[in-house]
Scaffold this active site. Structure first.
Site, PDB file in Angstrom:
ATOM      1  N   GLU A 142      -8.656   8.746 -26.525  1.00  0.00           N
ATOM      2  CA  GLU A 142      -9.744   8.803 -27.505  1.00  0.00           C
ATOM      3  C   GLU A 142     -10.460   7.477 -27.705  1.00  0.00           C
ATOM      4  O   GLU A 142     -11.676   7.428 -27.730  1.00  0.00           O
ATOM      5  CB  GLU A 142      -9.216   9.251 -28.883  1.00  0.00           C
ATOM      6  CG  GLU A 142      -9.057  10.732 -29.066  1.00  0.00           C
ATOM      7  CD  GLU A 142      -7.800  11.223 -28.414  1.00  0.00           C
ATOM      8  OE1 GLU A 142      -7.006  10.387 -27.974  1.00  0.00           O
ATOM      9  OE2 GLU A 142      -7.612  12.436 -28.340  1.00  0.00           O
ATOM     10  N   HIS A 211      -2.483  17.999 -37.938  1.00  0.00           N
ATOM     11  CA  HIS A 211      -3.679  18.716 -37.513  1.00  0.00           C
ATOM     12  C   HIS A 211      -4.523  19.144 -38.699  1.00  0.00           C
ATOM     13  O   HIS A 211      -5.480  19.884 -38.534  1.00  0.00           O
ATOM     14  CB  HIS A 211      -3.300  19.962 -36.705  1.00  0.00           C
ATOM     15  CG  HIS A 211      -2.935  19.652 -35.295  1.00  0.00           C
ATOM     16  ND1 HIS A 211      -1.692  19.221 -34.926  1.00  0.00           N
ATOM     17  CD2 HIS A 211      -3.666  19.692 -34.156  1.00  0.00           C
ATOM     18  CE1 HIS A 211      -1.660  19.019 -33.619  1.00  0.00           C
ATOM     19  NE2 HIS A 211      -2.849  19.289 -33.131  1.00  0.00           N
TER      20      HIS A 211
END
Lengths: 406, 426
Positions: A142, A211
Site C-alpha cells: 500500500e 476490517h
C-alpha cells in the site's frame, strides 16, 4: 461477501427512505433548485457561481465547459428524464468509467482492481476495456503503490487509488500524510497531486476489528487533502466524478454496507460539489448532522420521530473535510439544536471536530449543548450483539432527540 | 568487498503490456544486451588507491551503441571532461558555502551536505535529458544543481526567501523544480522511491496507453545505504522490475546512516546483490570515480530508455562531512575519512584529465573561478531576495483553493480577502 448480502437485507428497509430522500432532495436549498431548473447538465455549486481562482501558483478554475457542451448536445428537452436504476457500486463504476472515457490520464491502481474487478466490484469490467496498465493490479504494497500514484500524479496522470479496505490505507499513511497532503505546499505550488484515494470502510457485519475501521478521523488533520463520504448512488457517482476532476488530493470514503443500495439516477451527466453538504430532510426542531451509513439509521429514527411529533432536519454533511459551514450554519440558525450522529469513534472523530467547529462559529445560535453520538472507543468486536452496541442505533438517536428537544 | 555485474535473464514478459489488448510487441531481455554488460567490468573495491587512468583504460569498456567509437581510448572528450569538472566543482563550492552560511545564521534547520559524493550526482545526472526525472532524499542540493536548477534558486530556498525554487516553503530537504523535473527532496528516507516509481510509471503509461511513441523519459531515484533496509525500497524494486519501469535505483552507499554503520544495520551489506533477487541487474561501482560511475550510468539509463527495465546501482561513496551540519561526526574512524579523502573525486578527475592531456591547469582554474563567482552571486541574490510575505501562507495548501470549504456566509472561504492576506485561520 457476507457483508454484501447483509447489505441487501438492509436495502429493503431503506428503499422507502431512499425514495423519500430523492423526492426531498429536490427541495429548496438555493443550489439544488437552480440545478433542477437547468435540467440537463448541472454542476452543484454554491449559488451557481463558478469560482475562477488564481490564488497562488497552479490553481485552475473548476472545469465545466467541456462537460456542459457535451450534455447540451445530447439532451433534447428539459423535462426530467426517467433515469436509470442501479446499485451504489455500479454508480461508482459508472462515474469512474465516464471520467476514464473523458480523460485518458485517469487510471486506477489497487489490489485486485483489474482482473478480479475490485473486492466490491467497483472496477469490474474496466481492465478488459482499458487494459492492464490503465487498471493496474498492484502487489500488496500500500505505501509504495500509493506513493507511486502520487509520483504519477505529479508527472501528469490522475490516478484513482483503491484501498481494498480503508483500513489497509493505514499502511499508506506515510505517503498520504507526507506526500499527498504536503507536496503541493513544499514544492511551492509547482506540483499538484490530483489523486483520488477511495475504498470501503466503516463497520460492516461482523468483519472484526481491523476490517471495521473508520479512517476519516485519522486523516482529517492532514493539511492539504479533502475528504468526502458518499451515501447514496446519486452522490456516489457525483462525488466520484468531482473527486477525479479535482486538482486536490481527495479521499473518498465508501461504506461496506452501502454498496448494494439501489436508486434511480439521472441519465444525463452530473458532477457534485466536493465541499457541499446535502439536505436530506428539512425540518424545524433539531438539526441532525450525519454522513455515510449513519444517514440511514438517522432516517429510520426520523420516521419514529415524525410519528412522535418531532420535525428533525437531517443533513448529510458529505464533505468531511472541509465542513460545509453554510448549510450547517443555516440549519443551526433555524433549529438551534444540533445532534451529530456518526460512526466514527468518540475520541478525535469527525463529530468531535464538527462539534468544535459549530461551537466556534454558531455558538450564539445554540439553545442547548451539541450532542454527538459516535461509536464507542472500542475495537469493533466480532460478535454480532457486541458489534451492534458499539455503533449508534436508531433507538439511541430517537432518545437523544427527545432529550435535546425537551 | 568483491564486486561484479550480476545480470539475470528475465523470462517473463511484462504483465502489463503483453496482454491480449496490447498491440505492442514486447521485447524480452535479449541475452546479447546482457552480454554487453559483462564486458563492463567496474573497478574492484580494494583498499589500495588505483590510479584512475591506468585502470580505466584497461578494464572499463562500454559496448552500448550510445558510446561513440572513441578515437582515443579515453572515456571522455575534453568538452565532456570540462562539463563534469564544472559540475563537481559547483557541487563542492556550493555545499562549502552552505556550511559557511549556516554557521553565519543565514539558514536553519537540518542541512545535509554532499561533499565527497559529487561523482555520483555528476556521473548520473549529466547524462540525463531535461524531461528525465530525478528524485532524491534530504541530501539533495547537488542533485538539483546537477539537473540544472539555478544556484540562485537553490540558495534562496535555503535562505527561506520567496525567490527560492519552492518559494521558501520547502527548505533544504525539499528541493523541487518542475521545469527541470526535480521531484524532490524528501525528509523521510525511502519516501521518495515510490514517487520515483510513479514518475517512471507515467513514462510507461504515456508510451503504452496514451500512445506517445517517443515517451522514454527515465527516472533516477537517489537514496542511501540506510534506505536499503526500508520496506518501501523493496516494494518498489519489486514493482519496477515487475512492470519494467524506466527507472534506475541509485544507492549512494556512504557506509553511514547518521551514526549507524551500514555493516551494523544490514544482514547482507552488498546492496547490489538485492537487484537480482527481484529480477533486475545489480551493479556495484566505485562512487568516488566519476568516469566509472558515468559508464555504469550510461548502461543503466539506456536500458531503462529502451524499456528493458530497471537497474540497481550501488555506488560506494563517502561523505566528507557529517550527516548534517548538526552532526559532530565523532563516530567515524579518522583513518577511514583519510582514506576516502585521498580518493576525492574532483582531484581524481583533475588528475585524469591533466595526465591524459585533455586540459591544462589554467582551464581548470578558470572553471573554479567561474564557479566561485556563481556561488557568490547566488548568495548575494539570496541575501537580497525578500522574505515570504504573510499573503503567501495559504496560497499553496491546495491546488484548488475551494478545498478550504464553504464559509458560514455561503461564499467559498478562499474568496475571503483574509486568505490572500494570509491572516485567515484554517
Amino acid at each position: 461477501m457476507a457483508a454484501i448480502f447483509q447489505g441487501i437485507g438492509t436495502t429493503a428497509s431503506l428503499s422507502t427512505s431512499n425514495s423519500f430522500d430523492s423526492k426531498r432532495f429536490q427541495f429548496p436549498s438555493r443550489r439544488s433548485y437552480l440545478s433542477e431548473r437547468k435540467g440537463n447538465l448541472f454542476v452543484m455549486r454554491s449559488e451557481g457561481r463558478i469560482i475562477g481562482g488564481s490564488k497562488g501558483r497552479g490553481t485552475s478554475p473548476l472545469v465545466t465547459s467541456a462537460v456542459a457542451s457535451k450534455a447540451e448536445s445530447s439532451s433534447t428537452s428539459t423535462a426530467s428524464k426517467p433515469g436509470h436504476e442501479l446499485l451504489l457500486f455500479e454508480a461508482l463504476r459508472e462515474g469512474l468509467e465516464e471520467e476514464m472515457i473523458r480523460d485518458p490520464t485517469v487510471c486506477v491502481m489497487g489490489e485486485d482492481v483489474g482482473h478480479y474487478g475490485g473486492s466490491y466490484k467497483v472496477t469490474k469490467g474496466l481492465a478488459e476495456k482499458y487494459g492492464d496498465l490503465r487498471v493496474l493490479d498492484t502487489p500488496i504494497a500500500e505505501n509504495s503503490f500509493t506513493g507511486m500514484a502520487i509520483g504519477a500524479a505529479m508527472t501528469g496522470l490522475r490516478p484513482v487509488v483503491e484501498g481494498m479496505n480503508m483500513g489497509f490505507l493505514l499502511l499508506a499513511f506515510n505517503q498520504i500524510s507526507n506526500n499527498c497532503g504536503m507536496l503541493h505546499y513544499t514544492s511551492g505550488g509547482q506540483f499538484k497531486i490530483p489523486v483520488v484515494i477511495r475504498g470501503p470502510g466503516g463497520v460492516g457485519r461482523q468483519l472484526g476489528a481491523e476490517h471495521s475501521q473508520r479512517l476519516e478521523s485519522y486523516f482529517q488533520s492532514i493539511p492539504g487533502i479533502q475528504m468526502v463520504a458518499c451515501s447514496t448512488p446519486y452522490n456516489a457517482k457525483g462525488l466520484m466524478k468531482a473527486a477525479i476532476r479535482s486538482e486536490n488530493p481527495v479521499i473518498l470514503f465508501e461504506h461496506v454496507l452501502l454498496y448494494n443500495l439501489k436508486e434511480r439516477i439521472p441519465d444525463e451527466e452530473y458532477v457534485l460539489s466536493l465541499e457541499e453538504a446535502e439536505m436530506v430532510r428539512p425540518g424545524e426542531h433539531v438539526t441532525i448532522l450525519t454522513y455515510s451509513r449513519m444517514r440511514y439509521h438517522v432516517m429510520q429514527a426520523a420516521k419514529t420521530l415524525v410519528n412522535k411529533g418531532y420535525d428533525p432536519e437531517v443533513i448529510d454533511i458529505r464533505s468531511l473535510k472541509p465542513f460545509d459551514l453554510y448549510t450547517i450554519g443555516n440549519s443551526v440558525k433555524k433549529t438551534h439544536r444540533v445532534l451529530i450522529v456518526e460512526e466514527c469513534m468518540r475520541t478525535g472523530g469527525i463529530g468531535a471536530s464538527l462539534t468544535a467547529a459549530i461551537n466556534e462559529n454558531f455558538h450564539d445560535y445554540l439553545d442547548a449543548p451539541i450532542v454527538c453520538l459516535s461509536s464507542q472507543d472500542v475495537p469493533t468486536p466480532y460478535a454480532g450483539t457486541l458489534e451492534e452496541w458499539t455503533v449508534v442505533q436508531p433507538a439511541q438517536i430517537v432518545t437523544a432527540v427527545e432529550q435535546l428537544c425537551r | 568487498m568483491s564486486c561484479a555485474f550480476l545480470s539475470v535473464n528475465i523470462a517473463q514478459p511484462n504483465p502489463l503490456t503483453s496482454n491480449r489488448h496490447s498491440t505492442n510487441a514486447i521485447k524480452l531481455f535479449s541475452p546479447s544486451f546482457l552480454g554487453s554488460t559483462r564486458k563492463l567490468r567496474p573497478h574492484s573495491l580494494s583498499k589500495s588507491l588505483p590510479s584512475p587512468s591506468k585502470s580505466l583504460r584497461s578494464s572499463v569498456f562500454a559496448v552500448s551503441d550510445v558510446v561513440k567509437e572513441l578515437k582515443s581510448n579515453l572515456l571522455i572528450t575534453k568538452e565532456e571532461g570540462l562539463e563534469l569538472y564544472e559540475d563537481m566543482i559547483l557541487g563542492r563550492a556550493f555545499e562549502d558555502m552552505c556550511a559557511q552560511m549556516y554557521y553565519r545564521g543565514k539558514m536553519f534547520g537540518f542541512v545535509h551536505l554532499y561533499n565527497g559524493q559529487e561523482a555520483v550526482s555528476t556521473g548520473f545526472i549529466k547524462l540525463l535529458r531535461k524531461d528525465d526525472c530525478v528524485v532524491s532524499t534530504y541530501r539533495d542540493h547537488v542533485h538539483a544543481l546537477s539537473k540544472g536548477v539555478p544556484a540562485r534558486a537553490v540558495m534562496s530556498e535555503l535562505f527561506g526567501k520567496t525567490t527560492g525554487c519552492c518559494r521558501g516553503q520547502g527548505g533544504s530537504m525539499h528541493m523541487f523544480d518542475k521545469e527541470h523535473n526535480v521531484l524532490g527532496g524528501f525528509a523521510f528516507i525511502g519516501e521518495g522511491i515510490p514517487v520515483a516509481t510513479g514518475a517512471a510509471f507515467t513514462s510507461l503509461y504515456k508510451r503504452y496507453v496514451l500512445k506517445e511513441a517517443d515517451s522514454d523519459a527515465v527516472t533516477l531515484a537517489f537514496f542511501g545505504d540506510g534506505t536499503c533496509n526500508n520496506g518501501q525500497f523493496y516494494e518498489c524494486l519489486n514493482m519496477a522490475a515487475l512492470w519494467k519501469l524506466p527507472i534506475v535505483f541509485v544507492v549512494e552507499n556512504n557506509l553511514w546512516a547518521i551514526g549507524m554503520s551500514h555493516l551494523r544495520a544490514t544482514s547482507d551489506p552488498e546492496i547490489w546483490k538485492k537487484g537480482p533477487a527481484f529480477g533486475m541487474s545489480g551493479v556495484h561501482v566505485d562512487g568516488m570515480d566519476v568516469l566509472k560511475v558515468r559508464e555504469v550510468a550510461k548502461e543503466a539509463i539506456l536500458r531503462a530508455r529502451r524499456g528493458e527495465g530497471p537497474t540497481l546501482v550501488e555506488c560506494e561513496t563517502y561523505r566528507f562531512r557529517g550527516h548534517s551540519l548538526a552532526d559532530p561526526d565523532e563516530l567515524r574512524d579518522p583513518d577511514e575519512k583519510a582514506h576516502y579523502a585521498n580518493r576525492d573525486p574532483i582531484t581524481a578527475l583533475k588528475k585524469y584529465m591533466i595526465e591524459n592531456k585533455l586540459v591544462n591547469e589554467s582551464e581548470l582554474k578558470a572553471i573554479e573561478k567561474k564557479i566561485d563567482e556563481v556561488v557568490e552571486d547566488a548568495v548575494e541574490f539570496a541575501d537580497e531576495s525578500p522574505l515570504p510575505p504573510r499573503s503567501q501562507l495559504l496560497e499553496n495548501v491546495f491546488a484548488d483553493p475551494k478545498g478550504f470549504g464553504i464559509a458560514p456566509d455561503g461564499t467559498y472561504r478562499c474568496e475571503d480577502p483574509k486568505f490572500t492576506q494570509g491572516t485567515a485561520h484554517v
